[in-house]
Design a protein around this motif. Structure first.
Motif, PDB file in Angstrom:
ATOM      1  N   LYS A 159       2.348   1.931  -3.376  1.00  0.00           N
ATOM      2  CA  LYS A 159       1.350   2.470  -4.299  1.00  0.00           C
ATOM      3  C   LYS A 159       1.131   3.962  -4.063  1.00  0.00           C
ATOM      4  N   GLU A 160       1.396   4.405  -2.803  1.00  0.00           N
ATOM      5  CA  GLU A 160       1.230   5.820  -2.461  1.00  0.00           C
ATOM      6  C   GLU A 160       2.502   6.624  -2.714  1.00  0.00           C
ATOM      7  N   ASN A 181      -7.585  -0.524   8.576  1.00  0.00           N
ATOM      8  CA  ASN A 181      -7.590  -0.266   7.134  1.00  0.00           C
ATOM      9  C   ASN A 181      -6.202   0.244   6.757  1.00  0.00           C
ATOM     10  N   PRO A 182      -5.486  -0.433   5.865  1.00  0.00           N
ATOM     11  CA  PRO A 182      -4.130   0.018   5.518  1.00  0.00           C
ATOM     12  C   PRO A 182      -4.084   1.432   4.969  1.00  0.00           C
ATOM     13  N   MET A 183      -5.169   1.896   4.355  1.00  0.00           N
ATOM     14  CA  MET A 183      -5.200   3.274   3.866  1.00  0.00           C
ATOM     15  C   MET A 183      -5.246   4.261   5.021  1.00  0.00           C
ATOM     16  N   VAL A 228       0.831  -1.209   0.000  1.00  0.00           N
ATOM     17  CA  VAL A 228       0.000   0.000   0.000  1.00  0.00           C
ATOM     18  C   VAL A 228       0.863   1.257   0.000  1.00  0.00           C
ATOM     19  N   THR A 250      -1.696   4.608   6.125  1.00  0.00           N
ATOM     20  CA  THR A 250      -0.993   5.461   5.165  1.00  0.00           C
ATOM     21  C   THR A 250      -1.320   6.923   5.386  1.00  0.00           C
TER      22      THR A 250
END
Length: 235
Positions: free
Chosen positions: A24-25, A106-108, A21, A111
């Motif tokens: 991707k960010e 939530n991994p987001m 994740v 992040t």
């Protein structure tokens, strides 16, 4: 993004998921460790800008690990844990943590919180326009991002400094914990009241002249918090 991130958790699946994740960010420099010993070695080798730290590691207690880490650095630490009680959260902040994320997560969300911490760290290190805020017991130098008391520089994390500066720049105004979280942490949906309360407690211990009395950051019952600017008298 060049910030170095260290992920520490005994579950390889969690480490791999967060790494995917984060990449991707836009984060590229990511290191992973499954034990406190491995984490210590990586900290010495590449000096991370932020650490995501599991509380329950196989060889060391994450809270104690953070407490020892605080003797050497103010790098932001985000705790990961399955413990959800208010006592556990307050303990995490008392040990030097900057944020507390409960499993499952939530991994987001992780992040997003990492980005907030790094943004504050960046602002903390930025040289702003020369500006001094002088109070009876301490001063804030916005040029160097330093807080001084009795001639000595106080140790502040980036978020502690940002919160104190926000109060100092908005004197005599009452803010709810939600407003403080939204304006300083720059988050709306994440975090809770305990995060703000613990950071205020840590700031008080550093700036208040007396440990048993509140002079600057007051709790207005049922409303929120207000900073009263006791100005330094001109010579």
């Amino acid at each position: 993004m060049e910030e170095c991130i260290l992920l520490v958790d005994d579950e390889k699946g969690i480490l791999d998921m967060l790494e995917i994740v984060l990449k991707k960010e836009g984060f590229r420099n990511i290191k992973k460790a499954q034990t406190g010993k491995a984490a210590s070695q990586l900290i010495q080798e590449f000096n991370p800008r932020l650490i995501v730290l599991d509380v329950m590691l196989p060889d060391v207690n994450g809270l104690e690990f953070c407490m020892e880490l605080r003797k050497k650095t103010d790098v932001p630490v985000l705790f990961l844990t399955a413990k959800t009680s208010d006592y556990d959260k307050l303990t995490g902040f008392a040990m030097g943590g900057d944020d507390y994320i409960t499993k499952p997560f939530n991994p987001m969300e992780v992040t997003a919180r990492i980005k907030v911490q790094l943004r504050h760290q960046h602002l903390y290190s930025q040289i702003d326009q020369s500006n001094m805020l002088e109070f009876q017991d301490f001063s804030i130098n916005k040029n160097s991002c330093e807080v001084k008391k009795d001639g000595s520089v106080l140790e502040f994390t980036a978020l502690e400094y940002s919160l104190l500066l926000y109060f100092a720049e908005h004197p005599n105004r009452i803010f709810t914990t939600s407003q403080l979280y939204e304006n300083v942490w720059e988050q709306i949906n994440f975090g809770d009241e305990k995060t703000v309360v613990m950071h205020i407690s840590r700031i008080r211990k550093k700036i208040e002249p007396e440990t048993d009395k509140v002079k600057y950051i007051h709790n207005i019952r049922g409303l929120g918090y207000k900073f009263i600017p006791h100005k330094k008298e001109a010579l």
